[in-house]
Design an enzyme around this catalytic site. Structure first.
Site, PDB file in Angstrom:
ATOM      1  N   LYS A 101       0.724  -1.225   0.155  1.00 41.12           N
ATOM      2  CA  LYS A 101       0.084  -0.029  -0.060  1.00 41.12           C
ATOM      3  C   LYS A 101       0.684   1.095  -0.015  1.00 41.12           C
ATOM      4  O   LYS A 101       1.528   1.318   0.891  1.00 41.12           O
ATOM      5  CB  LYS A 101      -0.996  -0.066   1.233  1.00 41.12           C
ATOM      6  N   LYS A 127      -7.499   7.935  -1.166  1.00 43.32           N
ATOM      7  CA  LYS A 127      -9.086   8.407  -0.786  1.00 43.32           C
ATOM      8  C   LYS A 127      -9.613   9.704  -1.505  1.00 43.32           C
ATOM      9  O   LYS A 127      -9.924  10.633  -0.920  1.00 43.32           O
ATOM     10  CB  LYS A 127      -8.854   8.551   0.658  1.00 43.32           C
ATOM     11  N   ASP A 141     -13.824  14.429  -4.457  1.00 48.66           N
ATOM     12  CA  ASP A 141     -13.923  15.591  -5.238  1.00 48.66           C
ATOM     13  C   ASP A 141     -15.287  15.397  -6.006  1.00 48.66           C
ATOM     14  O   ASP A 141     -15.906  14.739  -5.909  1.00 48.66           O
ATOM     15  CB  ASP A 141     -12.789  15.711  -6.044  1.00 48.66           C
ATOM     16  N   ARG A 164       2.520  -1.243  11.009  1.00 48.34           N
ATOM     17  CA  ARG A 164       3.895  -1.178  11.796  1.00 48.34           C
ATOM     18  C   ARG A 164       4.008  -2.789  12.509  1.00 48.34           C
ATOM     19  O   ARG A 164       5.088  -3.052  12.537  1.00 48.34           O
ATOM     20  CB  ARG A 164       3.255  -0.324  12.902  1.00 48.34           C
TER      21      ARG A 164
END
Length: 236
Positions: A35, A64, A67, A212
């Protein structure tokens, strides 16, 4: 586990290209997807996406988009030109935005998966209350996910805690991508709504974003392997 069924999407949340490729060069595209989010894309642009794609990885471009319909559709077409496997938009952009973007992508011979963000996993009920009144998290997620499915998109980003509800309501073929996945004993970090990889599979998650717990591990490859083994056990 082949690339066609790799469930883990590793979030490349790094500050430098050196950190990214120090990790990526140790990974096998058959065991994970990658990603690229807003920080990495803003720092290094389309070039880093192209480099990851050319290395054989399925890339989820997590920008993301939110608009007007034409702007979002053109942004997603630009993402498709980079060869990404998946791209996302905000479901709160509304049906017209979602439908127009899906329609534009569907005309491509190799269109990326198009999914929509429902409610950010960092949000809890009190935060949602400040934005949308008299609505529970589950109600808001289901509302936005239903709009997304009706617009013809492939699926949504959601919390794994909402996965079983969404699978029941929207069907097995509607794909669920979930951040906030943490193996047992891992740090919760800034996620409010989290579950383990095995529980995510049981609840109907199709792909899980893990950052993480892998990228900050002493041995990232071993951490990924352990998660893949947990997933495989839960699928049998």
């Amino acid at each position: 586990m082949t690339v066609t069924d790799a469930k883990v999407i590793i979030a490349l949340d790094f500050d430098t290209e050196e950190q990214v490729f120090d990790l990526v060069e140790r990974l096998d595209p058959k065991t994970c997807r990658l990603k690229v989010g807003k920080e990495l894309f803003t720092r290094f642009g389309p070039a880093i996406v192209k480099r990851l794609v050319s290395s054989g990885f399925d890339v989820f471009l997590d920008l993301k988009f939110h608009d007007i319909p034409n702007t979002v559709a053109k942004a997603c077409l630009a993402a498709a030109d980079l060869g990404v496997w998946m791209v996302n938009v905000h479901a709160s952009g509304g049906p017209k935005m979602l439908e127009h973007t899906q329609n534009q992508l569907s005309q491509l011979s190799h269109a990326p998966k198009l999914i929509a963000v429902t409610v950010l996993t960092s949000m809890d009920q009190s935060q949602l209350d400040s934005v949308v009144g008299n609505t529970t998290l589950n109600q808001q997620v289901l509302k936005l996910a239903t709009i997304t499915r009706n617009a013809g998109l492939d699926g949504v980003v959601c919390s794994a805690q909402e996965a079983s509800m969404l699978k029941r309501a929207l069907g097995k073929s509607f794909e669920l991508v979930t951040p906030g996945i943490r193996p047992l004993g891992a740090n919760q970090d800034d996620q409010s709504r989290i579950v383990t990889p095995s529980q995510a599979i049981v609840d109907g998650v199709d792909y899980m974003v893990v950052g993480r717990p892998i990228t900050k591990a002493e041995d990232p490859v071993a951490a990924l392997t352990a998660i893949n083994q947990e997933i495989a056990a839960a699928m049998h």
